[in-house]
Design a protein around this motif. Sequence first.
Motif, PDB file in Angstrom:
ATOM      1  N   ASP A   1      -2.577  -7.556   6.042  1.00 54.29           N
ATOM      2  CA  ASP A   1      -2.605  -6.107   5.847  1.00 54.29           C
ATOM      3  C   ASP A   1      -3.834  -5.663   5.060  1.00 54.29           C
ATOM      4  O   ASP A   1      -4.368  -4.569   5.291  1.00 54.29           O
ATOM      5  N   THR A   2      -4.287  -6.478   4.122  1.00 50.58           N
ATOM      6  CA  THR A   2      -5.494  -6.155   3.360  1.00 50.58           C
ATOM      7  C   THR A   2      -6.696  -6.044   4.293  1.00 50.58           C
ATOM      8  O   THR A   2      -7.534  -5.136   4.156  1.00 50.58           O
TER       9      THR A   2
ATOM     10  N   ASP B   1       0.536 -10.272   3.485  1.00 49.79           N
ATOM     11  CA  ASP B   1      -0.165  -9.225   2.740  1.00 49.79           C
ATOM     12  C   ASP B   1      -1.680  -9.354   2.890  1.00 49.79           C
ATOM     13  O   ASP B   1      -2.403  -8.358   2.848  1.00 49.79           O
TER      14      ASP B   1
ATOM     15  N   ASP C   1      -5.338 -11.567  -2.187  1.00 51.00           N
ATOM     16  CA  ASP C   1      -4.611 -10.304  -2.047  1.00 51.00           C
ATOM     17  C   ASP C   1      -4.800  -9.432  -3.280  1.00 51.00           C
ATOM     18  O   ASP C   1      -5.022  -8.217  -3.174  1.00 51.00           O
TER      19      ASP C   1
ATOM     20  N   HIS D   1      -7.722  -2.687  -5.269  1.00 53.35           N
ATOM     21  CA  HIS D   1      -8.631  -1.725  -4.641  1.00 53.35           C
ATOM     22  C   HIS D   1      -8.413  -0.348  -5.269  1.00 53.35           C
ATOM     23  O   HIS D   1      -7.291   0.052  -5.570  1.00 53.35           O
TER      24      HIS D   1
ATOM     25  N   LYS E   1      -6.350  -2.931   6.556  1.00 57.11           N
ATOM     26  CA  LYS E   1      -6.744  -1.703   5.858  1.00 57.11           C
ATOM     27  C   LYS E   1      -8.268  -1.547   5.767  1.00 57.11           C
ATOM     28  O   LYS E   1      -8.761  -0.475   5.419  1.00 57.11           O
TER      29      LYS E   1
ATOM     30  N   PHE F   1       0.825  -1.197   0.000  1.00 56.14           N
ATOM     31  CA  PHE F   1       0.000   0.000   0.000  1.00 56.14           C
ATOM     32  C   PHE F   1       0.866   1.256   0.000  1.00 56.14           C
ATOM     33  O   PHE F   1       1.556   1.546   0.979  1.00 56.14           O
TER      34      PHE F   1
ATOM     35  N   TYR G   1     -10.138  -3.356   3.656  1.00 57.97           N
ATOM     36  CA  TYR G   1     -10.566  -3.668   2.295  1.00 57.97           C
ATOM     37  C   TYR G   1     -11.311  -4.996   2.229  1.00 57.97           C
ATOM     38  O   TYR G   1     -11.985  -5.286   1.241  1.00 57.97           O
TER      39      TYR G   1
ATOM     40  N   HIS H   1      -8.702  -8.202  -3.531  1.00 56.81           N
ATOM     41  CA  HIS H   1      -9.197  -7.304  -2.476  1.00 56.81           C
ATOM     42  C   HIS H   1      -8.202  -6.217  -2.081  1.00 56.81           C
ATOM     43  O   HIS H   1      -8.615  -5.173  -1.563  1.00 56.81           O
ATOM     44  N   GLY H   2      -6.900  -6.453  -2.298  1.00 58.00           N
ATOM     45  CA  GLY H   2      -5.887  -5.482  -1.900  1.00 58.00           C
ATOM     46  C   GLY H   2      -5.303  -4.724  -3.060  1.00 58.00           C
ATOM     47  O   GLY H   2      -5.525  -3.521  -3.222  1.00 58.00           O
TER      48      GLY H   2
END
Length: 461
Positions: A248-249, A245, A357, A364, A252, A55, A254, A360-361
Amino acid sequence: MLEWKKLLNQSRRKDLHGSAESIGTGASRTEFERDFDRILFATPTRRLADKTQVFPMEEHDSVRNRLTHSHEVSNLARSIGVRLAFEHAEKVFGSAHEELQVKRNVPALLAAVGLAHDLGNPPFGHQGEVAMQQWFRSDKACPHADIDFREFDGNAQTFRLLTRLQILNDQFGLNLTVGTLAALIKYPSVYGSKNKGGFKKFGIFNGEEEIVQEVWQHTGLAEGIRHPLAYVMEACDDIAYSIIDAEDTVKKGYASFYDLMDFLESHDGSDDVIRDVIKVSRDQNGKFKKNDLSSRELNDISMQMFRVKAISAMVESATNVFVAHVESMMNGTIELGFELIKNSPCAQLCKAVKDFDFRHGFQHKDVLLLELKGNNYIKNMMDMVWDAISADGSSEKPFERFIFGEISENYRRIYDASDKTLYNKCQLLCDTISGMTESYLVKKHDLFVSLKKCNTLNLIQ
């Protein structure tokens, strides 16, 4: 046939050239342990704190940046190294494992390459690499640039950084051991070579060909042949990119823990590893629900349990696959492009989480917007720095002279010692851009743009 005695060669390049170090600070440490310490204290390592993992320009302190990612890869690699050295020493390293001090050297070497593996990455993650490649491929910019730059990659820049750029007063970079340098090379081929060893990329710029040939010579390797421990480093990077990751998604906002579980079930719920990870994760989530937790807290702690279970399974698999295939790595019969995770029971888990990932990450809209901004920042900065390099400090171009003076003294020293060909100029541009952090690049970009406008106005007047 590869030999561990050569693969774990602790000679430093400076030693090989008859210029041994004499400061005497290595007491009680093996040379591979010293390599880790050198990398840890190096300036480029600290700069990773302001470079994207997934990100861009992330302000959330709990979301990974490139530095925290590198520390986690280093930790995973060291963990596998410990298992190899303590549980499988005879099988993997043979009867000389005590002489080779594998219990100290292998975990230290793997920790070092895990920490260093992304040092050459430019700002804004892999989109930064794409932006640099696109700039060099454009007719407007530098149409005659070599393949090194049209296919610029952070892995090759890492090798260049460690062996040339991070200098004090000589040409040996951080002067790491040849064993560490060899294990760091994920793609063991020089740009433009026809012998990529089945790997998808080139890994060494032509400017460092002489250095890598020296490294291969003293470790018993050659172009197209990976150091066996490079497979471990790659696997740990895959584990981090997939599992961590995903955490983290969710961090965040997301996606949620439940989105991930549903995605894994729909992806391949029949896979034994995926089914086991889902069961353990959902069972833990059910226990957490009984506590007085907010939805965010429940998401976070459930993802932590998923991470622990998934990483444990993948580390176990990677270790076992390495042990099973180490003989073929050593005798040269390993299949082209072989990867530990892809040949493990965790292959589908890794693929499924990477797909999650991406959906969705990485895709995004907020991430795509920031990546676009980063792409523009890099290309605009490359335009201005290239003009400055092309002017070569000309006194008749004050704007370009100012920008040229802003380039790192280390990088300019190496450029000044070169023939200043087109290749050397492209090298200096890549060194400059890839060495920047994101906030520094944005700050300098805005300053340069404002100065350029003033300079243009003055010329018009």
